[in-house]
Design a protein around this motif. Structure first.
Motif, PDB file in Angstrom:
ATOM      1  N   ASP A 181      41.349 -32.830  78.205  1.00 46.85           N
ATOM      2  CA  ASP A 181      40.386 -31.900  77.884  1.00 46.85           C
ATOM      3  C   ASP A 181      40.734 -31.008  76.619  1.00 46.85           C
ATOM      4  O   ASP A 181      40.058 -30.571  75.857  1.00 46.85           O
ATOM      5  N   ASN A 186      39.750 -38.421  73.539  1.00 45.06           N
ATOM      6  CA  ASN A 186      38.599 -38.661  74.045  1.00 45.06           C
ATOM      7  C   ASN A 186      37.385 -37.988  73.096  1.00 45.06           C
ATOM      8  O   ASN A 186      38.002 -36.761  72.762  1.00 45.06           O
ATOM      9  N   ASP A 187      36.032 -38.072  73.334  1.00 46.73           N
ATOM     10  CA  ASP A 187      35.153 -37.463  72.410  1.00 46.73           C
ATOM     11  C   ASP A 187      34.901 -35.853  72.679  1.00 46.73           C
ATOM     12  O   ASP A 187      34.552 -34.923  72.074  1.00 46.73           O
ATOM     13  N   ASP A 188      35.377 -35.442  74.031  1.00 45.01           N
ATOM     14  CA  ASP A 188      35.122 -33.974  74.510  1.00 45.01           C
ATOM     15  C   ASP A 188      36.433 -33.287  74.435  1.00 45.01           C
ATOM     16  O   ASP A 188      36.240 -32.253  74.873  1.00 45.01           O
ATOM     17  N   CYS A 189      37.379 -33.728  73.862  1.00 44.28           N
ATOM     18  CA  CYS A 189      38.646 -33.026  74.066  1.00 44.28           C
ATOM     19  C   CYS A 189      39.006 -32.241  72.591  1.00 44.28           C
ATOM     20  O   CYS A 189      38.652 -32.774  71.595  1.00 44.28           O
ATOM     21  N   VAL A 190      39.386 -30.903  72.910  1.00 42.59           N
ATOM     22  CA  VAL A 190      39.691 -30.353  71.679  1.00 42.59           C
ATOM     23  C   VAL A 190      41.075 -30.194  71.341  1.00 42.59           C
ATOM     24  O   VAL A 190      41.990 -29.950  72.286  1.00 42.59           O
ATOM     25  N   LYS A 246      37.608 -38.253  63.656  1.00 44.64           N
ATOM     26  CA  LYS A 246      37.858 -37.259  64.828  1.00 44.64           C
ATOM     27  C   LYS A 246      38.115 -35.709  64.271  1.00 44.64           C
ATOM     28  O   LYS A 246      38.471 -34.915  65.073  1.00 44.64           O
ATOM     29  N   ASN A 256      37.092 -32.758  66.456  1.00 42.82           N
ATOM     30  CA  ASN A 256      37.791 -32.657  67.640  1.00 42.82           C
ATOM     31  C   ASN A 256      38.974 -31.731  67.409  1.00 42.82           C
ATOM     32  O   ASN A 256      39.631 -31.343  68.612  1.00 42.82           O
ATOM     33  N   ALA A 297      33.405 -29.380  66.065  1.00 43.37           N
ATOM     34  CA  ALA A 297      32.307 -29.379  66.819  1.00 43.37           C
ATOM     35  C   ALA A 297      32.018 -28.104  67.638  1.00 43.37           C
ATOM     36  O   ALA A 297      33.137 -27.522  68.136  1.00 43.37           O
ATOM     37  N   LYS A 322      30.647 -27.179  70.357  1.00 40.52           N
ATOM     38  CA  LYS A 322      30.934 -27.076  71.761  1.00 40.52           C
ATOM     39  C   LYS A 322      32.384 -26.771  72.187  1.00 40.52           C
ATOM     40  O   LYS A 322      32.941 -26.231  73.204  1.00 40.52           O
ATOM     41  N   LEU A 323      33.223 -27.705  71.323  1.00 44.66           N
ATOM     42  CA  LEU A 323      34.706 -27.501  71.241  1.00 44.66           C
ATOM     43  C   LEU A 323      35.192 -26.431  70.740  1.00 44.66           C
ATOM     44  O   LEU A 323      36.271 -25.764  71.450  1.00 44.66           O
ATOM     45  N   LYS A 342      35.029 -23.755  73.552  1.00 48.78           N
ATOM     46  CA  LYS A 342      36.022 -23.987  74.799  1.00 48.78           C
ATOM     47  C   LYS A 342      37.108 -23.389  74.396  1.00 48.78           C
ATOM     48  O   LYS A 342      37.667 -22.709  75.166  1.00 48.78           O
TER      49      LYS A 342
END
Lengths: 289, 289
Positions: free
Chosen positions: B61, B84-88, B108, B111, B148, B150-151, B154
């Motif tokens: 993650d 993966n796409d949701d990983c920062v 990416k 990310n 991104a 959202k990232l 996080k």
């Protein structure tokens, strides 16, 4: 030890006063300072028992002269003029050659012990003084053979009680070596501070990016110009020489960077890492921050 | 936050691991390090839950890439390739321009969050890591608009939980300013150490005369050449410029000394004392000594 006189009730003199009060509660400590505010403060916070008058010097058993080295050179002979034969006069000046010369033919030369305790912080004034400043620190004594044996003993007993280790050195060697391990550090730190402050004039908020590494390297740039200007003046020749060598090393580092010799840069840093082992032997003042 | 990967389990990565473990006991921390001994040590002292394998990156993650900046430039794009796409992916490099350029066209790029936490000590390796390193420290984030949203969120949530304050800056401004407040301090310290060590080769026992002032000024000369050589290489132009200005100031100080202009020297030190006020704003790592 009955009557102790402290001339200059700042960090250095005041810390001697605090140590003496703990070790010898019977000692009566008399303070002098050309700064009347400091003297009152020293009395208020209990560093000294009394503000001094000209009579007190004659009765003193021990006198600490902890004032900037330019005033020290002119005051020390006058102080020796008035003390009694059993009194030991101790200084804490960061330069020793000129001072030792200034009293070399004084009829009370045997009453003077020439000292440089390697202890201090970047703070000054009576409020900066603290008990424990001298614990584990080196005290360099110059021309010990010129001080009366009984008076050496009186001073050394106190230094041992304060936890200091003693090193003997001649004044010329002292001034030469101290230029490297103390005076040069102050200049490198002052000039680093100056360089970054100048850059800040063009670029705001630069100090928001500074961390504890910068803080450590620039810490000595907080030091007192009143104290340090006469030190540099009295030790001019040695300081200029150490500064030349420092600048030469910086120039060579810059040249390596410009020609892209990063192997050379790695090697220099790697060799200088030896400072880790060296620093383990240096007693650090724990109460700084 | 479930799966956290730390690539480079030294002081910086390890201290992130410790903070995350305290704040998010459920987090599973996987470590990578090219130094197998360090990796085993990190596992033994509980910095990480597991040594990593190539599979782990895909499931992460959050990935911290806390390795020297030369390796960072080559590894960061490869790491972005496999996450993966949701990983920062977060770095902590002390230079930012080259690194940001190296991924500017990566598919990416969104990310990656480009960070420089202004935190550290002169020590390195897993055993140097400690919880609290980031408390009150500044984290400089570059090109935040390229990550991104959202990232960003996080990562920023975690930084806030760790007690960091955030500053946004472009990579070029970062590299220019950090040359003054960090890179130059390291060079001034390394060269001071070198100058004094060279003098010691002629004169034994010189370090017996060193006190806490020298220790503070030379502290950064303990730093890792592996880490610092590539920083100087990547920030060559800015570092050379800052070094030029530093040398110019030292030369001018030396010239004033040589011609006996001690009023000028007093004034320079007095002006530079302004650093006292400036330093009050810098958060200091309390656990250094």
């Amino acid at each position: 030890m009955n009557k102790v006189v402290i001339i200059g009730v700042g960090l250095i003199g005041g810390s001697f006063a605090k140590g003496i009060k703990r070790l010898h509660p019977e000692a009566f400590i008399i303070g002098f300072d050309k700064n009347e505010e400091h003297l009152t403060e020293a009395l208020d916070i209990g560093l000294i028992n009394e503000k001094g008058s000209s009579e007190n010097l004659k009765e003193a058993d021990m006198v600490f002269v902890t004032i900037p080295v330019d005033v020290l050179v002119t005051e020390l002979p006058k102080i020796l003029d008035v003390i009694n034969d059993d009194c030991v006069v101790i200084d804490a000046g960061s330069t020793k050659s000129l001072l030792c010369q200034s009293v070399t033919n004084h009829k009370k030369r045997r009453n003077y012990l020439s000292c440089h305790p390697i202890a201090g912080t970047e703070f000054s004034g009576p409020s900066a003084a603290f008990d424990g400043l001298y614990e584990g620190k080196t005290n360099i004594i110059c021309e010990v053979e010129k001080t009366a044996f009984k008076l050496q003993e009186k001073a050394l007993d106190l230094f041992r009680e304060l936890g200091m280790r003693i090193r003997y050195m001649n004044p010329e060697a002292h001034d030469k070596h101290i230029a490297y391990v103390s005076h040069l550090s102050h200049i490198s730190s002052f000039m680093l501070g100056k360089t970054v402050i100048e850059e800040e004039q063009n670029e705001r908020d630069i100090f928001d990016m500074a961390g504890s590494g910068f803080e450590s390297t620039v810490r000595l740039a907080k030091s007192s110009p009143e104290m340090w200007t006469p030190i540099f003046e009295q030790n001019k020749e040695n300081v200029v020489k150490s500064l030349e060598e420092y600048i030469k090393n910086l120039e060579s580092f810059k040249a390596m960077m410009e020609k892209g010799d990063f192997e050379g840069i790695y090697d220099q840093m790697n060799n200088t890492n030896r400072i880790k082992q060296i620093l383990k032997g240096i007693p650090i003042t724990k109460t700084l921050n």
